[in-house]
Enzyme design. Structure first.
Site, PDB file in Angstrom:
ATOM      1  N   CYS A  75       0.857  -1.198   0.000  1.00 13.73           N
ATOM      2  CA  CYS A  75       0.000   0.000   0.000  1.00 13.73           C
ATOM      3  C   CYS A  75       0.887   1.240   0.000  1.00 13.73           C
ATOM      4  CB  CYS A  75      -0.856   0.020   1.263  1.00 13.73           C
ATOM      5  SG  CYS A  75      -1.852  -1.457   1.431  1.00 13.73           S
ATOM      6  N   ARG A 115       3.982   1.694  -6.990  1.00 12.62           N
ATOM      7  CA  ARG A 115       4.068   0.597  -6.015  1.00 12.62           C
ATOM      8  C   ARG A 115       3.053  -0.503  -6.277  1.00 12.62           C
ATOM      9  NH1 ARG A 115       6.464   2.325  -1.072  1.00 12.62           N
ATOM     10  NH2 ARG A 115       5.112   1.007   0.166  1.00 12.62           N
ATOM     11  N   TRP A 128      -3.062  -2.032  -1.614  1.00 11.79           N
ATOM     12  CA  TRP A 128      -2.675  -3.306  -2.230  1.00 11.79           C
ATOM     13  C   TRP A 128      -3.311  -4.349  -1.310  1.00 11.79           C
ATOM     14  CZ3 TRP A 128      -0.160  -5.643  -6.269  1.00 11.79           C
ATOM     15  CH2 TRP A 128       0.302  -6.924  -6.080  1.00 11.79           C
ATOM     16  N   ASN A 137      -0.628   0.519   6.095  1.00  7.91           N
ATOM     17  CA  ASN A 137       0.104  -0.366   5.182  1.00  7.91           C
ATOM     18  C   ASN A 137       0.688  -1.468   6.047  1.00  7.91           C
ATOM     19  OD1 ASN A 137       1.626  -1.617   3.254  1.00  7.91           O
ATOM     20  ND2 ASN A 137       3.282  -0.101   3.270  1.00  7.91           N
ATOM     21  N   GLU A 167      15.025 -22.635 -12.988  1.00 10.67           N
ATOM     22  CA  GLU A 167      14.694 -21.225 -12.692  1.00 10.67           C
ATOM     23  C   GLU A 167      15.891 -20.327 -12.985  1.00 10.67           C
ATOM     24  OE1 GLU A 167      12.230 -19.522 -12.393  1.00 10.67           O
ATOM     25  OE2 GLU A 167      12.904 -17.673 -11.434  1.00 10.67           O
ATOM     26  N   LYS A 185      15.820 -17.190 -15.629  1.00 13.11           N
ATOM     27  CA  LYS A 185      16.191 -15.813 -15.246  1.00 13.11           C
ATOM     28  C   LYS A 185      17.207 -15.258 -16.233  1.00 13.11           C
ATOM     29  CE  LYS A 185      13.578 -14.673 -13.035  1.00 13.11           C
ATOM     30  NZ  LYS A 185      12.595 -15.667 -13.031  1.00 13.11           N
ATOM     31  N   GLU A 215      15.674 -14.680 -19.836  1.00 11.71           N
ATOM     32  CA  GLU A 215      14.617 -13.679 -20.075  1.00 11.71           C
ATOM     33  C   GLU A 215      15.110 -12.245 -19.878  1.00 11.71           C
ATOM     34  OE1 GLU A 215      11.224 -13.506 -17.445  1.00 11.71           O
ATOM     35  OE2 GLU A 215      12.310 -14.530 -15.887  1.00 11.71           O
ATOM     36  N   HIS A 259      23.076 -38.155 -21.192  1.00  7.91           N
ATOM     37  CA  HIS A 259      22.088 -38.572 -22.203  1.00  7.91           C
ATOM     38  C   HIS A 259      22.014 -37.571 -23.346  1.00  7.91           C
ATOM     39  CE1 HIS A 259      20.844 -41.756 -19.513  1.00  7.91           C
ATOM     40  NE2 HIS A 259      20.826 -40.857 -18.541  1.00  7.91           N
ATOM     41  N   LYS A 296       4.620  -8.600 -17.863  1.00  4.10           N
ATOM     42  CA  LYS A 296       4.642  -9.054 -16.469  1.00  4.10           C
ATOM     43  C   LYS A 296       3.565 -10.112 -16.235  1.00  4.10           C
ATOM     44  CE  LYS A 296       5.821  -9.455 -12.267  1.00  4.10           C
ATOM     45  NZ  LYS A 296       6.985 -10.297 -11.992  1.00  4.10           N
TER      46      LYS A 296
HETATM   47  C1  AGP Z   1       9.187 -15.276 -14.732  1.00  6.51           C
HETATM   48  O1  AGP Z   1      10.324 -14.494 -14.438  1.00  6.51           O
HETATM   49  C2  AGP Z   1       8.401 -14.750 -15.917  1.00  6.51           C
HETATM   50  N1  AGP Z   1       8.099 -13.395 -15.761  1.00  6.51           N
HETATM   51  C3  AGP Z   1       7.228 -15.646 -16.280  1.00  6.51           C
HETATM   52  O2  AGP Z   1       7.738 -16.931 -16.547  1.00  6.51           O
HETATM   53  C4  AGP Z   1       6.126 -15.786 -15.220  1.00  6.51           C
HETATM   54  O3  AGP Z   1       6.601 -16.538 -14.131  1.00  6.51           O
HETATM   55  C5  AGP Z   1       4.948 -16.546 -15.858  1.00  6.51           C
HETATM   56  O4  AGP Z   1       4.435 -15.757 -16.923  1.00  6.51           O
HETATM   57  C6  AGP Z   1       3.832 -16.857 -14.868  1.00  6.51           C
HETATM   58  O5  AGP Z   1       3.293 -15.665 -14.373  1.00  6.51           O
HETATM   59  P1  AGP Z   1       2.300 -15.744 -13.103  1.00  6.51           P
HETATM   60  O6  AGP Z   1       3.092 -16.277 -11.971  1.00  6.51           O
HETATM   61  O7  AGP Z   1       1.856 -14.334 -12.891  1.00  6.51           O
HETATM   62  O8  AGP Z   1       1.176 -16.663 -13.472  1.00  6.51           O
END
Ligand code: AGP
Length: 612
Positions: free
Chosen positions: A2, A27, A73, A99, A485, A489, A492, A508, A607
């Site tokens: 918030c 925010r 929020w 908040n 993961e 990272k 992307e 393999h 996002k």
């Molecule tokens: C992760 O860094 C990406 N931004 C992307 O893979 C993300 O995790 C995926 O689109 C899922 O998003 P969500 O968790 O909002 O469902």
């Protein structure tokens, strides 16, 4: 999180509040509101953006030189007009903005209901407004004392500002675990969650400390007392002027800010849900379905991207600790392949945004086939959260950077709590390990802090590999999802090709890729199939591959074999992913910055993938 804004001084408050709320929009929020006092104490608030609030006020003259404002929020209670802040006390003479999270608001609310208070919202914040008024009425105290006594009854995190019709020349502000900054102007005070709304008026600020209460009175010096009523001398600092830097809390990018927020966001994801001293795990949001989870024949986890990787950690947690079979599904595949589901199945949908189209479709499909759906989302009231039967929010706060970091570790934390709750109820975990895991989980935020201390070391490694064309990430057991993961990272945000694999898979096929141009990141903590991963490292070294390893503090065997290694604290194997991912987040961040990439808004990415 918030956003909070407050003003008292010679100016008209409304324009200051509105501009301040707009400064806080970055925010992330779902509702906005203000309260202004000019003989009458008036509140204007609604779900939506600050611009919607302006339309809601619709030109009504809002006069007064003292007021408070808030961007919400949602943590408790859906995002809607009623739950938006500020909140009134019963008489309407006190308005409050907040908040944070009051963990014990339900028990306080029950007490106040017995004393004939009635509430209009589902929020924890409204309870505090009523509690302050109740104390004032019964103990005949002044506003400061009533706030102080009330805060001594609160358990949880807060930054609050209180405005009372009976005290037109006073604002009371208090802070515990959530940020609150006070701007000191000429015969005027400004309050905000961070300096961004303040800096254009004054550079002189006081950052309130935990358990401190500020008394801001017209034409008087700022006074600060503790909730134990001890006087404190205000420490006035001079603000950094760069607004953009201020929005990011002094960090160059939101992603780095969010990586560094993880001790707090992980603590918030556990807040009110774990008590190691009593051996308790409690998840209120799934209470009604706890029996179904405990008796589940199978758990299916549906998610995308990073959330899918968290789900994969969830598979290891539920099978290792609670002995419940788990299948982890890419939501985008699950929704189209007509999966076999029944009423005995539990589907856990994981989504930071709660708006990912494929995950939402997977939830709808699973519901239609009779499964019980549990959500793990970060955005309260999001589409996926509303589509599930039950769920536990991650409470990580808004994640602005496209690359998910703090949401990932918060998701794993919630999955760990769920698996521990199920294991304890099913009796599949020896009490000694259950209790030890609770103790270690409670201390994980401090250990995350320790791992953040490797940042400089990781940056040096990033500098060496910033122009690499390909990376391999390898891990075993709980660290296999972390390898995936880490690779995601890097891909992307730096646009370098990277692949994650189970370390044993190398022979393999992928081992054909190894040469002196192919760095391999091994997550090689001293757990599980540790000896096996040493042989995988030797296989890579034998082919001149460069080895970067994430190792358990003090491990010299892997360190000797590695070209570069980063140490993380020794914790139970089930908790390693929360720590082992941190250096990988930092590595991808620094390489991306060195390559001049747009870290917070990487090319081609959104996002939240709300399209299919
Ligand atoms: C992760 O860094 C990406 N931004 C992307 O893979 C993300 O995790 C995926 O689109 C899922 O998003 P969500 O968790 O909002 O469902």
């Amino acid at each position: 999180m918030c956003g909070i804004i407050g003003y008292i001084g010679p100016r008209q408050a409304y324009p200051v509040l509105l501009k301040g709320l707009k400064r806080l929009e970055y925010r992330g929020y779902d509702s906005a509101g203000i309260a202004v006092l000019d003989r009458e104490l008036r509140i204007f608030k609604c779900r939506g953006k600050v611009s919607d609030l302006e339309n809601h006020i619709n030109g009504v003259p809002v006069t007064g030189t003292i007021g408070i404002g808030h961007t919400r929020w949602a943590t408790h209670g859906e995002p809607n007009d009623v739950n938006a802040h500020p909140h009134f006390s019963g008489s309407g003479n006190i308005a409050i903005i907040h908040n944070g999270i009051f963990e014990n608001y339900n028990s306080l609310k029950k007490e106040l209901l017995k004393r004939n208070h009635s509430f209009t919202s589902d929020t924890d914040t409204e309870v505090l407004a009523h509690l302050i008024e109740d104390i004032r009425q019964h103990e005949k105290t002044d506003l400061f004392e009533a706030v102080r006594i009330a805060l001594n009854e609160i358990i949880g995190a807060y930054a609050i500002v209180v405005l009372s019709k009976d005290h037109p020349d006073t604002l009371i502000a208090a802070k515990k675990s959530s940020p609150l900054v006070i701007g000191i102007g000429k015969d005027e005070f400004f309050l905000a969650s961070d300096p961004t709304p303040i800096v254009e008026y004054t550079r002189n600020v006081v950052y309130l400390e935990d358990d401190e209460i500020a008394i801001l009175q017209r034409n008087q010096e700022i006074k600060i007392r503790t909730i134990k009523n001890r006087e404190k001398t205000p420490y006035i600092q001079e603000l950094e002027l760069n607004l953009e830097l201020l929005e990011k809390g002094g960090f160059q990018h939101f992603m780095l800010k969010e990586i560094y927020e993880q001790p707090r966001s992980i603590r918030d994801s556990m807040r009110g849900r774990i008590d190691a001293s009593k051996g308790i795990v409690s998840l209120g949001g799934i209470k009604e379905y706890e029996r179904k989870l405990i008796n589940a024949k199978r758990i299916i986890i549906a998610a995308c991207g990073t959330s899918w990787h968290a789900g994969l950690v969830g598979e290891y947690l539920f099978e290792d600790l609670a002995r419940i079979p788990v299948e982890v599904e890419y939501a985008s595949e699950f929704r189209y392949r007509n999966p076999v589901l029944s009423e005995t199945d539990i589907v856990i949908a994981i989504s930071q945004s709660g708006e990912t189209a494929d995950t939402l479709a997977a939830v709808e499909l699973a519901k239609a086939k009779g499964a019980t759906i549990i959500g793990i989302c970060n955005v309260v009231g999001s589409s996926i959260a509303r589509a599930t039967n039950a769920g536990s929010y991650t409470h990580a706060g808004p994640e602005i950077g496209v690359a998910s970091t703090k949401a990932f570790t918060a998701q794993i934390t919630v999955l760990t709590l769920m698996a521990l709750l199920a294991a304890n109820k099913r009796g599949t975990l020896p009490q000694s390990r259950f209790r030890q895991l609770l103790v270690e989980l409670e201390s994980i935020p401090d250990k995350v802090n320790e791992v953040l201390g490797t940042d400089k070391q990781v940056k040096k490694i990033a500098r060496i590999f910033q122009n690499t064309k390909n990376f391999l990430y390898l891990g075993r057991g709980y660290n296999f999802p972390v390898a995936l993961e880490g690779a995601l990272k890097l891909k992307e945000i730096s646009y370098i090709h990277a692949e994650g694999y189970p370390a044993a898979e190398m022979k393999h096929g992928p081992i054909a890729l190894i040469d002196d141009e192919m760095p391999v990141v091994f997550i090689a903590t001293k757990k599980g199939a540790y000896e096996k991963i040493i042989s995988n490292i030797e296989e890579v070294k034998a082919r001149k591959g460069k080895v970067i390893s994430i190792i358990t503090a003090g491990d010299t065997d892997v360190k000797k074999l590695s070209d570069y290694s980063i140490e993380i604290p020794d914790v139970d194997e089930a908790l390693v992913p929360i720590l082992s991912v941190i250096p990988l987040q930092l590595l991808s961040y620094h390489i991306a910055v060195m390559r001049g990439c747009d870290v917070d808004q990487p090319r081609n990415l959104a996002k939240s993938v709300t399209v299919e």
